[in-house]
Each structure stands twice: as structure tokens, then as C-alpha cells.
Design a protein around this motif. Structure first.
Motif: not given
Length: 356
Positions: A129, A132-133, A137, A245-247, A323
Motif C-alpha cells: 500500500r 502504491q501510495s 508522486r 498516504l493520502f494522494r 495510516d
């Protein structure tokens, strides 16, 4: 039923006095803090207007070159300290140095963030995770993030929403007690449960409108005193949130946090409705509701608890490096549903009218 609940509250003089008072406190807290900020030096807006927006090689080159030049001038202290110095934005070499130092650091953070994200993905402890996060970026624009951060982290209004919710939740139950309506409803347990379910729905709708009013007010006041151009930047554009972790954007998480405030207030409101149904005195129910919120707040700052609604109301604490926000969101939402269902069930098998 919903219509009658709203009408009863709207006819209550104290309802409007409390709402205006709490909104006034909220607005004053924002304006007072904005007024206590150090005034920006003359020339700040000119510097910011020139270097904000999409990053480019030309902008980066100018910032680095000017910052190095000013570092040498200020470091050697071989310049006049009087104002009106030619070739400066602020009128002072020291003032320009402060402006360009801030922009240089922000540019550096954005320029290096893509590499930083790749480094996080490559760490041995990184989970799927996390990978992926952090995948893909990057930050390719610069905006002043003070305003968006202040907006996101302004949590006084959550306390005000809780206070108003406690008042309304108790009134919703107590009003029908005083009118002896429960005596008739208790002749049919199904009817009593339907009535309580509608009251809970009315509370949910009322709290939703309350949070919306406070949120819109906050946005309007912050827009007046702060620059919110960067509100649509990714949350990790603020250095304090580089490990989140917030995109999504700052604005998106602000909306999600407002939804969390709604859920948290509904949970506290439902529990207060239970207190109001079980106790004879409305004041006792209000006091227990206040103590409940104080207990949740104290617990939040002492330990991480997935069942704590304050975690949703001040979600920016949990979204920075941990998280945990989404676990708290799911847990508190589930508890809210269970408490609502429990109150509906109890109302059909408990003589509320005996405690009026």
C-alpha cells in the motif's frame, strides 16, 4: 416527524442564540489569529506573484541565483541597513533574503520530493500500500500553503458543533417527554421504534446542516484573510504531510474531515439522546454528554483509539504520518450505526414516559 422536530427546534429562542453565539466565536477565533500574524514586508506579494505557479527551469535558476547572491551580501554584512536599497523587492537586502530563503526552501522541497517518494518506495519496510501510495508522486508547482494548512487544521469549530449537537439531541427527546407524547407511542413498541428512528434521522440531517454552515463560514472567512490558491495542491505539498498516504488534495481531505466531524457529532448526539431518554432531568443528560466529549478528547491525546470520534474531528493529526485515519473513520461509522440501532431497539422496550 422530521418536520415537527425541526419546527420545535426552530421555535426555540435559545436555539438561535446558541447558533449565532457559536458562529461568532468561530469567526472571532479565525480573525483574531489572522490579525496576530506578522505583517508581510512590502514587496512580499510582488516576489510571490513572480515565482508562484508551475515550476520552470527559469524560475528555479532565478531563485537559486538570487538566494546565493543575497546570502553572500547578508553574510558579509557589507551593505547599507537603510531602506530604499536599489534592486530589491522589499527595500532591504535582509528583507529580500528572508523572502528568497523561504521560496528557495519550498522550491527545494518540491524539486526533491519525487526522489524522496521513490526512496520511500524502495525501503525494505515499505508495504504494497505504501508503494502504491507513493508511486508517481511529484510536485511541479509552488503556492503559499499557510492558508490551506490553517484552514485544514482549524478544529475549534468541531468543539462548537459538538456543543450544539448535545443541546439539540437532548431537546429532540425531551420535548416529546414534556408533551407526554411517549405515553401514546409506548402502547405499540413498533410505533415507538419508528418514532425514535425518525428522531435519529432528524438529528443526522440537523447535524449535517450544522457542519455545512460552519464549514462554509470557515471557508469564507479564511478566504478573506488568507491566500487559498494552494488548496487544490496535493496534501503532501505541505512539508508536515510529506509522509501521508493520502494522494488527494488539501481541499479533498478538508471535505472528508468535515464528513468525519458530522459522523463524530452524530455518534455523540445519539448517545446524548439515550441519556435524555433514560434520565428525568435534561440537565443531567447535557452534563453527561459534555463529560463524554471531554473524556473522548482526553483519551485522544493520551493514546490512539480506533473507536474515538475525536480522531475524525481532528483527522489531520492521524493523516500526517500514520495510516490510521481510515480505520478510525470505518470504526466510528460502524459504532454510530450500532448505537443508532441500539437506541431504536431500546426505545421499543423501555418506558421512556416513566422518566419524564
Amino acid at each position: 416527524m422530521c418536520k415537527s422536530v425541526f419546527l420545535n427546534l426552530l421555535r426555540n429562542y435559545f436555539f438561535w442564540v446558541l447558533l449565532v453565539l457559536l458562529l461568532g466565536i468561530d469567526v472571532y477565533s479565525i480573525t483574531d489569529k489572522a490579525g496576530r500574524r506578522n505583517d508581510e514586508m512590502a514587496g512580499h506579494e510582488t516576489v510571490y506573484a513572480e515565482f508562484k505557479g508551475a515550476l520552470s527551469k527559469d524560475k528555479i535558476r532565478k531563485v537559486v541565483s538570487r538566494y546565493q547572491e543575497l546570502s553572500e551580501i547578508v553574510g558579509n554584512d557589507d551593505y547599507s541597513h537603510e531602506g530604499g536599497q536599489p534592486g530589491t523587492y522589499t527595500g532591504y537586502f535582509a528583507g529580500d533574503y528572508g523572502e528568497f530563503q523561504e521560496i528557495f526552501e519550498e522550491y527545494k522541497y518540491r524539486y526533491e520530493y519525487a526522489s524522496y517518494a521513490k526512496g520511500i518506495m524502495g525501503e525494505a519496510a515499505a508495504t504494497d500500500r505504501i508503494r502504491q501510495s507513493f508511486a508517481g508522486r511529484k510536485l511541479d508547482s509552488y503556492y503559499d500553503m499557510e492558508g490551506p494548512q490553517e484552514l485544514l487544521e482549524h478544529d475549534l469549530y468541531t468543539l462548537l458543533c459538538v456543543a450544539f449537537t448535545i443541546f439539540c439531541a437532548c431537546k429532540i427527546v425531551v420535548y416529546d417527554k414534556k408533551q407526554n407524547i411517549y405515553i401514546l407511542l409506548e402502547t405499540c413498541s413498533l410505533g415507538m421504534r419508528k418514532a425514535m428512528a425518525r428522531k435519529i434521522f432528524s438529528l443526522m440531517l440537523l447535524v449535517f446542516l450544522l457542519v455545512a454552515v460552519f464549514s462554509i463560514t470557515n471557508m469564507a472567512v479564511f478566504s478573506r484573510f488568507y491566500d487559498l490558491e494552494g488548496i487544490h495542491e496535493p496534501l503532501y505539498a505541505m512539508r508536515e504531510y510529506k509522509n501521508t498516504l493520502f494522494r488527494g488534495s488539501v481541499f479533498q481531505f478538508w471535505l472528508i474531515q468535515a464528513l468525519g466531524v458530522w459522523i463524530g457529532c452524530v455518534l455523540i448526539g445519539v448517545v446524548c439522546m439515550f441519556f435524555a431518554a433514560m434520565l428525568r432531568e435534561e440537565l443531567y443528560a447535557v452534563l453527561l454528554g459534555v463529560l463524554l466529549y471531554v473524556g473522548f478528547t482526553t483519551l485522544f491525546f493520551r493514546m490512539i483509539c480506533w473507536a474515538n470520534p475525536v480522531g475524525l474531528m481532528a483527522g489531520f493529526h492521524l493523516i500526517r504520518d500514520m495510516d490510521l485515519y481510515w480505520y478510525v473513520f470505518a470504526t466510528v461509522s460502524g459504532i454510530t450505526v450500532l448505537c443508532s440501532g441500539g437506541l431504536v431497539w431500546i426505545s421499543g422496550s423501555y418506558q421512556i414516559s416513566d422518566h419524564s
